[in-house]
Scaffold this active site. Structure first.
Site, PDB file in Angstrom:
ATOM      1  N   ARG A  77       0.853  -1.195   0.000  1.00  0.00           N
ATOM      2  CA  ARG A  77       0.000   0.000   0.000  1.00  0.00           C
ATOM      3  C   ARG A  77       0.887   1.243   0.000  1.00  0.00           C
ATOM      4  NH1 ARG A  77      -3.125   2.887   4.729  1.00  0.00           N
ATOM      5  NH2 ARG A  77      -4.130   4.450   3.450  1.00  0.00           N
ATOM      6  N   HIS A 121      -3.095  10.858   0.799  1.00  0.00           N
ATOM      7  CA  HIS A 121      -2.594  10.606   2.143  1.00  0.00           C
ATOM      8  C   HIS A 121      -1.950  11.908   2.626  1.00  0.00           C
ATOM      9  CE1 HIS A 121      -1.333   7.116   4.970  1.00  0.00           C
ATOM     10  NE2 HIS A 121      -1.051   8.245   5.603  1.00  0.00           N
ATOM     11  N   GLU A 166      -7.921   8.284   6.163  1.00  0.00           N
ATOM     12  CA  GLU A 166      -8.277   8.913   7.433  1.00  0.00           C
ATOM     13  C   GLU A 166      -8.793  10.342   7.299  1.00  0.00           C
ATOM     14  OE1 GLU A 166      -4.964   8.470  10.133  1.00  0.00           O
ATOM     15  OE2 GLU A 166      -5.217   6.305  10.239  1.00  0.00           O
ATOM     16  N   ASN A 294      -7.976   1.502   9.620  1.00  0.00           N
ATOM     17  CA  ASN A 294      -6.707   1.644  10.335  1.00  0.00           C
ATOM     18  C   ASN A 294      -7.010   1.525  11.818  1.00  0.00           C
ATOM     19  OD1 ASN A 294      -5.658   2.194   7.836  1.00  0.00           O
ATOM     20  ND2 ASN A 294      -5.171   4.340   8.245  1.00  0.00           N
ATOM     21  N   TYR A 296      -5.317   1.314  15.708  1.00  0.00           N
ATOM     22  CA  TYR A 296      -4.146   1.437  16.574  1.00  0.00           C
ATOM     23  C   TYR A 296      -4.471   1.280  18.054  1.00  0.00           C
ATOM     24  CZ  TYR A 296      -1.446   2.935  12.548  1.00  0.00           C
ATOM     25  OH  TYR A 296      -0.806   2.971  11.338  1.00  0.00           O
ATOM     26  N   GLU A 353      -4.028  -0.405   7.995  1.00  0.00           N
ATOM     27  CA  GLU A 353      -2.889  -0.041   8.845  1.00  0.00           C
ATOM     28  C   GLU A 353      -3.075  -0.637  10.235  1.00  0.00           C
ATOM     29  OE1 GLU A 353      -1.934   4.140   9.277  1.00  0.00           O
ATOM     30  OE2 GLU A 353      -2.199   4.488   7.129  1.00  0.00           O
TER      31      GLU A 353
HETATM   32  C1  FCB Z   1      -1.932   6.909  10.736  1.00  0.00           C
HETATM   33  C2  FCB Z   1      -1.459   7.465   9.418  1.00  0.00           C
HETATM   34  C3  FCB Z   1      -0.093   6.994   9.012  1.00  0.00           C
HETATM   35  C4  FCB Z   1       0.842   6.886  10.188  1.00  0.00           C
HETATM   36  C5  FCB Z   1       0.209   6.096  11.309  1.00  0.00           C
HETATM   37  C6  FCB Z   1       1.096   5.902  12.489  1.00  0.00           C
HETATM   38  O1  FCB Z   1      -2.842   7.805  11.307  1.00  0.00           O
HETATM   39  O2  FCB Z   1      -2.362   7.124   8.409  1.00  0.00           O
HETATM   40  O3  FCB Z   1       0.377   7.842   8.004  1.00  0.00           O
HETATM   41  O4  FCB Z   1       1.240   8.135  10.577  1.00  0.00           O
HETATM   42  O5  FCB Z   1      -0.968   6.735  11.711  1.00  0.00           O
END
Ligand code: FCB
Length: 446
Positions: A77, A121, A166, A294, A296, A353
């Site tokens: 990607r 992006h 995002e 994404n 986290y 992500e």
């Molecule tokens: C996301 C972004 C990516 C990177 C990660 C850690 O929000 O899409 O570019 O910065 O976080």
């Protein structure tokens, strides 16, 4: 423990973004982006770091594709730099810019790696920011034209397109908190930006359907499962608002063709809600082939009357944190995937992500033993697998990131790669997590 084996045809990948890795910020006719402008202003990025050189990927892409091949990944990607391709954002195209992406995507193909391409992006051409950026509705049209050009030029090599990465971050970090480019701090502007971003997404999906391109198109959202910090009704309501702000504000228009009513009502009392028509919503709701997620971290939310405009804040739970200070909660991924599956009609999902920042060091043997990252990925893969077992249509997984890179306002201090980058020499070293990931891919599980 029993063996984890993902579905056949599951796609394993890694992800990056243009501004974070390419460098060559003013070479070969590239126009200035809002991140060039923003990072060049002292005080915006930690230590004054910029993406001027970054991982020098623009010059080293051949070596990097070799590394991708070595890792055995199915799909890579990447994102396109709009001002590299159309320096002013609209009008004249730059042959050297599009040629770079042709060389890159065709080389990936030759190596059996599927390019998954994000059109936006975050590196908007500065020339478009000069006319208001995403707060100017015309920019949605310019984005569609840029996308059409990319479909025409790169469509033979690219099988998966992502309109936006995002839009929450673009809207709110860029235009409300002002910690990202363009550094605006106005909530009503952020709301307007969110609407125009979504409109540009819908317009682009429509243009894709009208083009001769095969392949799939979708959007990537940063989604966060938000739990109430207590059983009190006020906290539950606050958690629902936070969910509206981060998640439903983007999910609902794209996948249901409407903004969440509770959020429209709430925002109307606090700020200017953008004017939009039913036709806008129909465009935004153009059917997508997949949703990129994404993931986290998660959030635990309580009411806080002092927090304008949401009157909600996050509370710490004591979980371990990554180098970014983000709490680690792998089961949150399972909850999130099941919820999206249930609320949005079993839509096909890619995790576009997931990964962590760690304080990596090269040890005396010249290796990077990032066990904490390996552990993070291991635990999240298990949750993804569990979701698949619960019938979630999860088709692939992209680890963030292929290599250490420019982490926006945090600069180079935060390392997310499964490949280490020595920024002084530009040497790349596959970390322990990278070697492990290679085996996961080879076995389609572990
Ligand atoms: C996301 C972004 C990516 C990177 C990660 C850690 O929000 O899409 O570019 O910065 O976080």
């Amino acid at each position: 423990m029993s063996k984890i084996k993902f579905s056949e045809n599951f796609l394993w990948g890694v992800a990056t973004a243009s501004y974070q890795i390419e460098g060559a910020w003013n070479e070969d006719g590239k126009g200035e982006s809002i991140w060039d402008r923003f990072s060049h202003i002292p005080g915006n990025v930690i230590k004054g770091d910029t993406g001027d050189v970054a991982c020098d990927h623009y010059h080293r892409y051949e070596e990097d594709v070799k590394l991708l091949k070595e890792l055995g990944i199915d799909t890579y990607r990447l994102s396109l730099s709009w001002p590299r391709i159309i320096p002013d954002g609209k009008g004249k195209t730059n042959n050297k810019g599009i040629d770079f992406y042709k060389r890159l995507t065709s080389l990936l193909r030759e190596n059996g790696i599927k390019p998954a391409v994000t059109l936006y992006h975050w590196d908007l051409p500065q020339k478009l920011q000069d006319i208001g950026g995403w707060s100017n509705r015309d920019v949605a049209g310019y984005f569609q034209q840029y996308a059409q050009y990319c479909f025409k030029e790169l469509g033979d090599y690219v099988s998966m397109w992502i309109t936006h990465n995002e839009p929450w971050v673009v809207s709110f970090l860029g235009n409300w908190y002002g910690t990202h480019a363009p550094g605006v701090k106005d909530f009503s502007t952020a709301l307007l930006v969110s609407h125009n971003l979504l409109l540009s997404h819908g317009k682009t999906v429509k243009a894709f359907r009208d083009s001769n391109c095969s392949g799939e198109i979708g959007i990537t959202l940063n989604l966060t499962p938000l739990y109430s910090a207590s059983d009190s009704n006020n906290d539950k309501e606050a958690a629902k608002r936070a969910d509206g702000y981060y998640n439903r504000w983007f999910l609902d228009p794209v996948l249901k063709g409407r903004y969440p009513k509770d959020m429209i009502d709430w925002y109307s009392r606090k700020a200017c809600v953008p004017e939009f028509t039913q036709t806008d919503l129909e465009i935004i709701n153009s059917p997508v082939d997949f949703l990129g997620i994404n993931y986290y971290s998660s959030g635990y939310v309580k009411e806080d009357k002092n927090e304008w405009p949401l009157e909600a804040c996050n509370v710490e739970t004591g979980r371990d944190k990554t180098d970014m200070g983000w709490e680690i909660n792998p089961p949150g991924l399972y909850d999130l995937l099941l919820r999206v599956h249930k609320d949005y009609n079993g839509i096909k999902i890619y995790i576009t992500e997931n990964g962590r920042a760690s304080n990596d060091i090269i040890n005396r043997h010249g290796n990077v033993e990032d066990d904490d990252r390996l552990d993070y990925l291991y635990k999240h893969f298990i949750e993804a697998y569990r979701a698949q077992q619960s019938n979630v249509n999860l088709a692939g997984y992209y680890v963030w990131s292929f290599m250490d890179n420019f982490e926006w306002a945090e600069g180079y201090a935060k390392r997310f790669g499964i490949t280490y980058v020595d920024y002084k020499t530009q040497e790349r070293i596959i970390k322990k997590s990278g070697h492990w990931y290679k085996e996961v891919i080879r076995n389609n599980g572990f």
